[in-house]
Design a protein around this motif. Structure first.
Motif, PDB file in Angstrom:
ATOM      1  N   VAL A  12       0.866  -1.189   0.000  1.00 46.05           N
ATOM      2  CA  VAL A  12       0.000   0.000   0.000  1.00 46.05           C
ATOM      3  C   VAL A  12       0.897   1.231   0.000  1.00 46.05           C
ATOM      4  O   VAL A  12       1.861   1.308   0.774  1.00 46.05           O
ATOM      5  N   HIS A  13       0.590   2.206  -0.846  1.00 46.80           N
ATOM      6  CA  HIS A  13       1.393   3.422  -0.930  1.00 46.80           C
ATOM      7  C   HIS A  13       0.490   4.634  -1.095  1.00 46.80           C
ATOM      8  O   HIS A  13      -0.720   4.508  -1.293  1.00 46.80           O
ATOM      9  N   ARG A  14       1.073   5.810  -1.039  1.00 41.84           N
ATOM     10  CA  ARG A  14       0.317   7.060  -1.157  1.00 41.84           C
ATOM     11  C   ARG A  14      -0.074   7.327  -2.609  1.00 41.84           C
ATOM     12  O   ARG A  14       0.683   7.044  -3.537  1.00 41.84           O
ATOM     13  N   SER A  15      -1.255   7.919  -2.784  1.00 47.81           N
ATOM     14  CA  SER A  15      -1.710   8.327  -4.117  1.00 47.81           C
ATOM     15  C   SER A  15      -1.474   9.808  -4.370  1.00 47.81           C
ATOM     16  O   SER A  15      -1.480  10.256  -5.522  1.00 47.81           O
ATOM     17  N   ASP A  16      -1.269  10.589  -3.298  1.00 45.40           N
ATOM     18  CA  ASP A  16      -1.147  12.040  -3.407  1.00 45.40           C
ATOM     19  C   ASP A  16       0.312  12.459  -3.293  1.00 45.40           C
ATOM     20  O   ASP A  16       1.170  11.698  -2.846  1.00 45.40           O
ATOM     21  N   GLY A  17       0.599  13.696  -3.684  1.00 45.46           N
ATOM     22  CA  GLY A  17       1.926  14.249  -3.492  1.00 45.46           C
ATOM     23  C   GLY A  17       2.191  14.422  -2.009  1.00 45.46           C
ATOM     24  O   GLY A  17       1.433  15.095  -1.310  1.00 45.46           O
ATOM     25  N   SER A  18       3.270  13.862  -1.521  1.00 49.58           N
ATOM     26  CA  SER A  18       3.421  13.693  -0.085  1.00 49.58           C
ATOM     27  C   SER A  18       4.867  13.844   0.359  1.00 49.58           C
ATOM     28  O   SER A  18       5.772  13.236  -0.207  1.00 49.58           O
ATOM     29  N   GLY A  19       5.076  14.641   1.415  1.00 44.65           N
ATOM     30  CA  GLY A  19       6.389  14.718   2.011  1.00 44.65           C
ATOM     31  C   GLY A  19       6.784  13.415   2.676  1.00 44.65           C
ATOM     32  O   GLY A  19       7.965  13.067   2.729  1.00 44.65           O
ATOM     33  N   THR A  20       5.791  12.680   3.195  1.00 43.68           N
ATOM     34  CA  THR A  20       6.067  11.358   3.753  1.00 43.68           C
ATOM     35  C   THR A  20       6.642  10.454   2.669  1.00 43.68           C
ATOM     36  O   THR A  20       7.609   9.715   2.905  1.00 43.68           O
TER      37      THR A  20
ATOM     38  N   GLY B  92      -3.219  10.173   1.706  1.00 44.17           N
ATOM     39  CA  GLY B  92      -2.852  10.585   3.039  1.00 44.17           C
ATOM     40  C   GLY B  92      -2.391   9.443   3.925  1.00 44.17           C
ATOM     41  O   GLY B  92      -2.615   8.267   3.633  1.00 44.17           O
ATOM     42  N   ASN B  93      -1.707   9.801   5.018  1.00 43.48           N
ATOM     43  CA  ASN B  93      -1.370   8.808   6.025  1.00 43.48           C
ATOM     44  C   ASN B  93      -2.627   8.114   6.523  1.00 43.48           C
ATOM     45  O   ASN B  93      -2.636   6.908   6.777  1.00 43.48           O
ATOM     46  N   GLU B  94      -3.711   8.897   6.646  1.00 46.45           N
ATOM     47  CA  GLU B  94      -4.974   8.335   7.115  1.00 46.45           C
ATOM     48  C   GLU B  94      -5.472   7.236   6.188  1.00 46.45           C
ATOM     49  O   GLU B  94      -5.933   6.183   6.636  1.00 46.45           O
ATOM     50  N   GLY B  95      -5.382   7.493   4.874  1.00 43.98           N
ATOM     51  CA  GLY B  95      -5.879   6.527   3.903  1.00 43.98           C
ATOM     52  C   GLY B  95      -5.048   5.258   3.866  1.00 43.98           C
ATOM     53  O   GLY B  95      -5.598   4.150   3.813  1.00 43.98           O
ATOM     54  N   VAL B  96      -3.720   5.404   3.904  1.00 49.21           N
ATOM     55  CA  VAL B  96      -2.855   4.228   3.896  1.00 49.21           C
ATOM     56  C   VAL B  96      -3.089   3.397   5.149  1.00 49.21           C
ATOM     57  O   VAL B  96      -3.231   2.164   5.083  1.00 49.21           O
ATOM     58  N   ALA B  97      -3.155   4.051   6.313  1.00 45.25           N
ATOM     59  CA  ALA B  97      -3.406   3.326   7.556  1.00 45.25           C
ATOM     60  C   ALA B  97      -4.758   2.632   7.521  1.00 45.25           C
ATOM     61  O   ALA B  97      -4.908   1.506   8.018  1.00 45.25           O
ATOM     62  N   GLY B  98      -5.757   3.280   6.901  1.00 45.31           N
ATOM     63  CA  GLY B  98      -7.082   2.679   6.810  1.00 45.31           C
ATOM     64  C   GLY B  98      -7.097   1.420   5.969  1.00 45.31           C
ATOM     65  O   GLY B  98      -7.731   0.421   6.345  1.00 45.31           O
ATOM     66  N   VAL B  99      -6.402   1.441   4.831  1.00 42.49           N
ATOM     67  CA  VAL B  99      -6.333   0.248   3.980  1.00 42.49           C
ATOM     68  C   VAL B  99      -5.623  -0.884   4.718  1.00 42.49           C
ATOM     69  O   VAL B  99      -6.080  -2.040   4.701  1.00 42.49           O
ATOM     70  N   ILE B 100      -4.507  -0.578   5.364  1.00 39.57           N
ATOM     71  CA  ILE B 100      -3.779  -1.610   6.101  1.00 39.57           C
ATOM     72  C   ILE B 100      -4.643  -2.186   7.215  1.00 39.57           C
ATOM     73  O   ILE B 100      -4.716  -3.411   7.398  1.00 39.57           O
TER      74      ILE B 100
ATOM     75  N   VAL C  74       3.719   4.638   7.041  1.00 41.37           N
ATOM     76  CA  VAL C  74       2.983   5.728   7.670  1.00 41.37           C
ATOM     77  C   VAL C  74       3.859   6.381   8.730  1.00 41.37           C
ATOM     78  O   VAL C  74       4.830   5.795   9.214  1.00 41.37           O
ATOM     79  N   ASN C  75       3.478   7.582   9.093  1.00 46.43           N
ATOM     80  CA  ASN C  75       4.074   8.208  10.256  1.00 46.43           C
ATOM     81  C   ASN C  75       3.748   7.395  11.499  1.00 46.43           C
ATOM     82  O   ASN C  75       2.678   6.794  11.610  1.00 46.43           O
ATOM     83  N   GLN C  76       4.644   7.385  12.441  1.00 48.52           N
ATOM     84  CA  GLN C  76       4.493   6.612  13.674  1.00 48.52           C
ATOM     85  C   GLN C  76       3.163   6.879  14.387  1.00 48.52           C
ATOM     86  O   GLN C  76       2.597   5.988  15.017  1.00 48.52           O
ATOM     87  N   ALA C  77       2.662   8.094  14.282  1.00 47.58           N
ATOM     88  CA  ALA C  77       1.423   8.449  14.974  1.00 47.58           C
ATOM     89  C   ALA C  77       0.223   7.650  14.481  1.00 47.58           C
ATOM     90  O   ALA C  77      -0.809   7.602  15.156  1.00 47.58           O
ATOM     91  N   TYR C  78       0.333   7.017  13.308  1.00 44.71           N
ATOM     92  CA  TYR C  78      -0.789   6.264  12.741  1.00 44.71           C
ATOM     93  C   TYR C  78      -0.684   4.766  13.025  1.00 44.71           C
ATOM     94  O   TYR C  78      -1.477   3.977  12.508  1.00 44.71           O
ATOM     95  N   LEU C  79       0.280   4.370  13.849  1.00 43.69           N
ATOM     96  CA  LEU C  79       0.432   2.966  14.218  1.00 43.69           C
ATOM     97  C   LEU C  79      -0.480   2.657  15.400  1.00 43.69           C
ATOM     98  O   LEU C  79      -0.225   3.099  16.523  1.00 43.69           O
ATOM     99  N   ARG C  80      -1.522   1.922  15.129  1.00 42.32           N
ATOM    100  CA  ARG C  80      -2.447   1.559  16.199  1.00 42.32           C
ATOM    101  C   ARG C  80      -3.293   0.381  15.745  1.00 42.32           C
ATOM    102  O   ARG C  80      -3.467   0.151  14.546  1.00 42.32           O
TER     103      ARG C  80
END
Length: 341
Positions: free
Chosen positions: A161-169, A204-212, A222-228
């Motif tokens: 899973v990867h980002r679809s948008d332009g992203s600094g991450t 977004g990080n939100e979208g990638v975390a949601g798919v996972i 994802v950024n560490q804050a989205y690990l849950r």
């Protein structure tokens, strides 16, 4: 008697937002002043720091009575909106280029607000303690590893899973992969958006975390804050050969080795240190030096200095970020003073 027409809350809310941006908006307010006479602020950009900015905006409203709206739309859109002058501040996980600084007609400053780790994140209940070498991580995203068995886990198809948008991450993640793998550097390269060899795309990080979270057998970043929950971090081998998990301690060890230039930009695609987590990044707020008026400039300075107080930085650590400290924090506060009317 006919009552005068009053605009609906929805219309007022739309009027406050920069045009054309899908938004996650904190608080509902009209475009006028927040509490205490300072005007409300509208910002947009990176999803990486969004959990911290969202929390800060809510707490700032409670503590000071002033309104801050932040739209989590990705670093690419955040920079474009900032350069177009359609927001009061932008946010990015990739520092501005010299060309970007020259393109801005009102002058710009970039202020580091936080640090963070970017983690390989996965959902596989049959593989509870995944460890990845740097070469394995690159091979996963190159599409060369397609089954979890290649990683020492039970047989199961592996989905990227990867980002679809332009992203600094994405910029920081692909920058690390280019350091880890000569093949990645040659065939894919580095950027806010790249031609991914394989995988599902999410915004977004939100979208990638949601798919996972919703799809067993997936792995992304994802950024560490989205690990849950079911979105678990993999321990990643660092430059010293040690497998480390992303947290405030390993992130700080890596970020403290990065030297910032005169514009407070800096990065390292594979930091030194036995305790360092190998994929880390600062995240910046972009502000105008001029052309915004006395009240707006005061509102931005007030919010940023409040966010750079020690209490907010400690709070950021609780949310999964690496707080600023020492010289970096001092220089960030000094940069805020460059924001003029």
């Amino acid at each position: 008697m006919l009552l005068p027409h009053r605009p609906t809350l929805a219309r007022l809310r739309r009027a406050c937002l920069p045009g054309g941006l899908g938004a996650l908006v904190l608080g509902l307010s009209a475009c006028g002043s927040g509490g205490g006479g300072l005007p409300s602020l509208n910002g947009a950009g990176a999803s990486f720091p969004a959990p911290a900015y969202q929390r800060w905006a809510a707490d700032y409203k409670t503590a000071k009575g002033h309104q801050v709206n932040y739209q989590s739309v990705g670093s690419g859109q955040g920079v474009r909106s900032f350069l177009a002058g359609s927001v009061d501040f932008g946010a990015t996980d990739e520092s501005l280029s010299d060309e970007d600084f020259k393109a801005g007609k009102r002058g710009g400053v970039q202020i580091p607000m936080l640090g963070g780790t970017i983690s390989p994140a996965y959902n596989n209940p049959d593989c509870p303690s995944l460890k990845l070498t740097q070469a394995q991580l690159a091979d996963i995203f190159l599409g060369k590893i397609t089954n979890w068995s290649a990683l020492g886990c039970p047989d199961r198809p592996l989905t990227v899973v990867h980002r679809s948008d332009g992203s600094g991450t994405t910029f920081n993640f692909t920058n690390a992969l280019a350091c880890f793998s000569a093949e990645w550097k040659k065939s894919v390269g580095v950027g806010k958006a790249v031609q991914w060899p394989v995988g599902l795309a999410a915004r977004g990080n939100e979208g990638v975390a949601g798919v996972i979270q919703n799809t067993a057998g997936t792995i992304g970043y994802v950024n560490q804050a989205y690990l849950r929950g079911t979105v678990k971090p993999a321990a990643l081998q660092n430059k010293a050969g040690k497998f480390v998990l992303p947290d405030a301690s390993s992130g700080a060890a890596a970020l403290n080795s990065i030297k910032l230039d005169e514009r407070l930009a800096g990065e390292d695609c594979n930091p030194e240190g036995a305790e360092s987590y190998p994929i880390v990044a600062f995240t910046w707020i972009l502000a105008y030096q001029s052309g915004q008026g006395e009240q707006k400039a005061e509102a931005i300075r007030t919010f940023l200095l409040w966010a750079l107080e020690e209490e907010r930085q400690k709070q950021a650590a609780e949310l999964g970020f690496v707080p600023l400290s020492g010289e970096v924090l001092q220089r960030a506060r000094q940069e805020v003073a460059k924001i003029k009317d």
